[in-house]
Write an enzyme that holds these catalytic residues in place. Structure first.
Site, mmCIF file in Angstrom:
data_model
loop_
_atom_site.group_PDB
_atom_site.id
_atom_site.type_symbol
_atom_site.label_atom_id
_atom_site.label_comp_id
_atom_site.label_asym_id
_atom_site.label_seq_id
_atom_site.Cartn_x
_atom_site.Cartn_y
_atom_site.Cartn_z
ATOM 1 N NE ARG A 164 -6.550 -3.839 7.313
ATOM 2 C CZ ARG A 164 -6.607 -2.927 8.257
ATOM 3 N NH1 ARG A 164 -7.653 -2.844 9.065
ATOM 4 N NH2 ARG A 164 -5.623 -2.059 8.420
ATOM 5 C CD GLU A 195 -1.425 -3.421 13.421
ATOM 6 O OE1 GLU A 195 -0.591 -3.406 12.497
ATOM 7 O OE2 GLU A 195 -2.223 -2.496 13.620
ATOM 8 N NE ARG A 250 -5.561 -6.254 11.087
ATOM 9 C CZ ARG A 250 -4.664 -5.304 10.784
ATOM 10 N NH1 ARG A 250 -4.108 -5.267 9.605
ATOM 11 N NH2 ARG A 250 -4.351 -4.405 11.680
ATOM 12 C CB CYS A 278 -3.120 0.040 15.509
ATOM 13 S SG CYS A 278 -2.696 1.668 14.858
ATOM 14 C CB THR A 302 -5.158 3.851 12.696
ATOM 15 O OG1 THR A 302 -4.556 2.570 12.515
ATOM 16 C CG2 THR A 302 -4.134 4.855 13.155
ATOM 17 N NE ARG A 317 -4.849 -1.121 4.391
ATOM 18 C CZ ARG A 317 -4.246 -1.001 3.198
ATOM 19 N NH1 ARG A 317 -4.409 0.093 2.477
ATOM 20 N NH2 ARG A 317 -3.484 -1.975 2.738
ATOM 21 N NE ARG A 346 -1.905 1.829 4.712
ATOM 22 C CZ ARG A 346 -2.210 1.000 5.697
ATOM 23 N NH1 ARG A 346 -1.933 -0.288 5.617
ATOM 24 N NH2 ARG A 346 -2.795 1.445 6.790
ATOM 25 C CD GLU A 373 0.748 1.260 8.270
ATOM 26 O OE1 GLU A 373 0.542 0.173 8.799
ATOM 27 O OE2 GLU A 373 0.258 2.325 8.657
HETATM 28 P P1 ADP Z 1 -3.225 -4.121 6.140
HETATM 29 O O1 ADP Z 1 -4.041 -3.765 4.956
HETATM 30 O O2 ADP Z 1 -3.514 -5.506 6.574
HETATM 31 O O3 ADP Z 1 -3.336 -3.101 7.193
HETATM 32 P P2 ADP Z 1 -0.656 -3.654 4.719
HETATM 33 O O4 ADP Z 1 -0.831 -2.246 4.292
HETATM 34 O O5 ADP Z 1 0.667 -4.044 5.283
HETATM 35 O O6 ADP Z 1 -1.674 -4.116 5.832
HETATM 36 O O7 ADP Z 1 -0.992 -4.580 3.479
HETATM 37 C C1 ADP Z 1 -0.926 -5.973 3.593
HETATM 38 C C2 ADP Z 1 -0.689 -6.653 2.266
HETATM 39 O O8 ADP Z 1 -1.852 -6.530 1.460
HETATM 40 C C3 ADP Z 1 0.459 -6.062 1.463
HETATM 41 O O9 ADP Z 1 1.160 -7.105 0.820
HETATM 42 C C4 ADP Z 1 -0.249 -5.234 0.435
HETATM 43 O O10 ADP Z 1 0.487 -5.040 -0.747
HETATM 44 C C5 ADP Z 1 -1.475 -6.082 0.176
HETATM 45 N N1 ADP Z 1 -2.577 -5.340 -0.415
HETATM 46 C C6 ADP Z 1 -3.237 -4.289 0.100
HETATM 47 N N2 ADP Z 1 -4.193 -3.847 -0.725
HETATM 48 C C7 ADP Z 1 -4.135 -4.656 -1.831
HETATM 49 C C8 ADP Z 1 -4.859 -4.726 -3.048
HETATM 50 N N3 ADP Z 1 -5.867 -3.891 -3.310
HETATM 51 N N4 ADP Z 1 -4.510 -5.696 -3.933
HETATM 52 C C9 ADP Z 1 -3.515 -6.559 -3.675
HETATM 53 N N5 ADP Z 1 -2.811 -6.549 -2.545
HETATM 54 C C10 ADP Z 1 -3.101 -5.610 -1.633
HETATM 55 C C1 CIR Z 2 2.762 4.280 13.019
HETATM 56 O O1 CIR Z 2 2.446 4.895 14.036
HETATM 57 O O2 CIR Z 2 3.209 4.807 12.009
HETATM 58 C C2 CIR Z 2 2.565 2.779 13.003
HETATM 59 N N1 CIR Z 2 2.417 2.315 14.348
HETATM 60 C C3 CIR Z 2 1.360 2.401 12.171
HETATM 61 C C4 CIR Z 2 0.121 3.176 12.450
HETATM 62 C C5 CIR Z 2 -1.070 2.718 11.640
HETATM 63 N N2 CIR Z 2 -1.104 3.376 10.397
HETATM 64 C C6 CIR Z 2 -2.100 4.016 9.797
HETATM 65 O O3 CIR Z 2 -1.937 5.109 9.275
HETATM 66 N N3 CIR Z 2 -3.269 3.396 9.723
#
Ligand code: ADP
Ligand code: CIR
Length: 343
Positions: free
Chosen positions: A112, A211, A215, A257, A259, A266, A295, A300
């Site tokens: 993403r 966020e 995305r 953010c 990060t 990501r 994660r 997250e």
């Molecule tokens: P982001 O990647 O958008 O920063 P999150 O860590 O919250 O945010 O992940 C968003 C969603 O994407 C969650 O439901 C997570 O389980 C899903 N996700 C992330 N990576 C994968 C993957 N490789 N396969 C399937 N789902 C994924």
């Molecule tokens: C935090 O500070 O934990 C949240 N605001 C999320 C920060 C983003 N996380 C990351 O490690 N990429």
């Protein structure tokens, strides 16, 4: 506002870098959208378990509150004030033959990027009217996509709870009520202006006004990382011809953010590592070496289930998009080797 009373065991980058001197210097400052230090740090103050703890309200926040953001950016990405960021999304440069063609370890791959609309405040400082304008503009652009990217927009307003919960459980949709985003002001006027666009097979998705304002997501079952990357790059290129993205020559793509700055990318796999994960020190020594983040299975701040982890690139700024995906790929190859070596 007075200098916050951080507990002794606070580990966030906010606690580390918001010294009393930095606080005094920044406490009266405001960006032209009226965003203040108090707003920028509220998430880390309300959530002492934050890893970072700060959000930007607009592109200007990164300079106006630079004495706080700069060291946080340097600590997270290893990117200093004098470095510059260069984008490169050329798929031919990515060396990524499927590391798991038998499908023994990798369940799914997802890449993403975050994007925000040029000349708009970011989510923490946006007004309800501006957020709705962003939704209208983005959805208009998405509705022009064709071929594999053709799909439909589903606003959160009016979506049944069952459908919403199902989409979250299946990893397609953002969750509701995240306390970190909440304290950053990112959940104001929920659910208005938010939604998800996806193609028929749910291999291409766009989250609107979470966020970040966009995305842009490419995902599928299995470990063909290059195929996922190519689909994402095609989508990004089409969308940016219709909606200009907020970008800085120093910080790359601007995100709420810090990060996510730079590539805002990501790249992750859901991977089963039941043996290696019994020894978290050994697991972490590999993820640290390849600049990866671990994660849980629901994103997250979630936990692993059944030895399955979400493994992704940690660095996003000061490296190209190709390098960010290559970080993840090289690390995943090493993790699979380590898992296999355990019998
Ligand atoms: P982001 O990647 O958008 O920063 P999150 O860590 O919250 O945010 O992940 C968003 C969603 O994407 C969650 O439901 C997570 O389980 C899903 N996700 C992330 N990576 C994968 C993957 N490789 N396969 C399937 N789902 C994924
Ligand atoms: C935090 O500070 O934990 C949240 N605001 C999320 C920060 C983003 N996380 C990351 O490690 N990429």
């Amino acid at each position: 506002m007075n200098y916050p009373n951080f507990p002794e065991d606070c580990r966030s980058l906010l606690c580390k870098y918001l010294t009393p001197e930095v606080f005094e210097l920044l406490k009266e400052r405001k960006t032209s959208h009226g965003f203040t230090l108090e707003q920028a740090i509220n998430s880390g103050i309300q959530n002492i378990d934050s890893s970072i703890g700060v959000y930007a309200g607009d592109k200007e926040s990164y300079t106006v509150f630079g004495p706080l953001f700069d060291p946080i950016i340097e600590a997270y990405h290893g990117f200093s004030k004098n470095d510059s960021h260069h984008s490169n999304m050329e798929p031919d440069l990515l060396k990524a033959p499927n590391p798991d063609p038998e499908g023994e370890f990798i369940l799914s791959t997802r890449i993403r990027v975050g994007r925000n609309v040029d000349n708009m405040p970011l989510g923490p400082a946006i007004s309800k009217e501006q957020r709705n304008q962003v939704e209208t503009r983005v959805v208009k652009a998405l509705n022009l996509l064709d071929g594999e990217l053709k799909g439909k927009y589903y606003p959160l307003t009016g979506m049944s709870k069952e459908i919403q919960d199902m989409l979250i459980k299946e990893h397609f949709l953002f969750k509701e009520g995240d306390r970190f985003l909440d304290a950053a002001g990112l959940n104001r006027d929920w659910p208005e202006g938010r939604g998800i666009y996806h193609n028929h097979d749910k291999t291409f998705l766009v989250w609107v006004n979470e966020e970040d304002q966009m995305r842009i997501i490419s995902m599928q079952q299995g470990g063909d990382i290059k195929e996922v990357f190519i689909r994402l790059v095609n989508a990004i290129k089409s969308i940016e011809t219709k909606v200009p993205f907020s970008y800085s020559y120093h910080l790359g793509f601007i995100t709420s953010c810090p990060t996510n700055l730079g590539t805002a990318m990501r790249a992750s796999v859901h991977i089963a590592l039941p043996k290696l994960s019994k020894d978290m020190d050994a697991f972490k020594s590999i993820t640290d070496k390849y600049h990866l983040q671990i994660r849980g299975i629901h994103g997250e701040h979630s936990e692993s289930e059944g030895g399955v982890y979400d493994i992704s690139n940690r660095r996003r700024l000061g490296i190209t998009e190709v390098r960010a995906v290559q970080d993840m790929y090289d690390g995943v190859v090493a993790l699979i080797e380590a898992e296999k070596a355990l019998g």
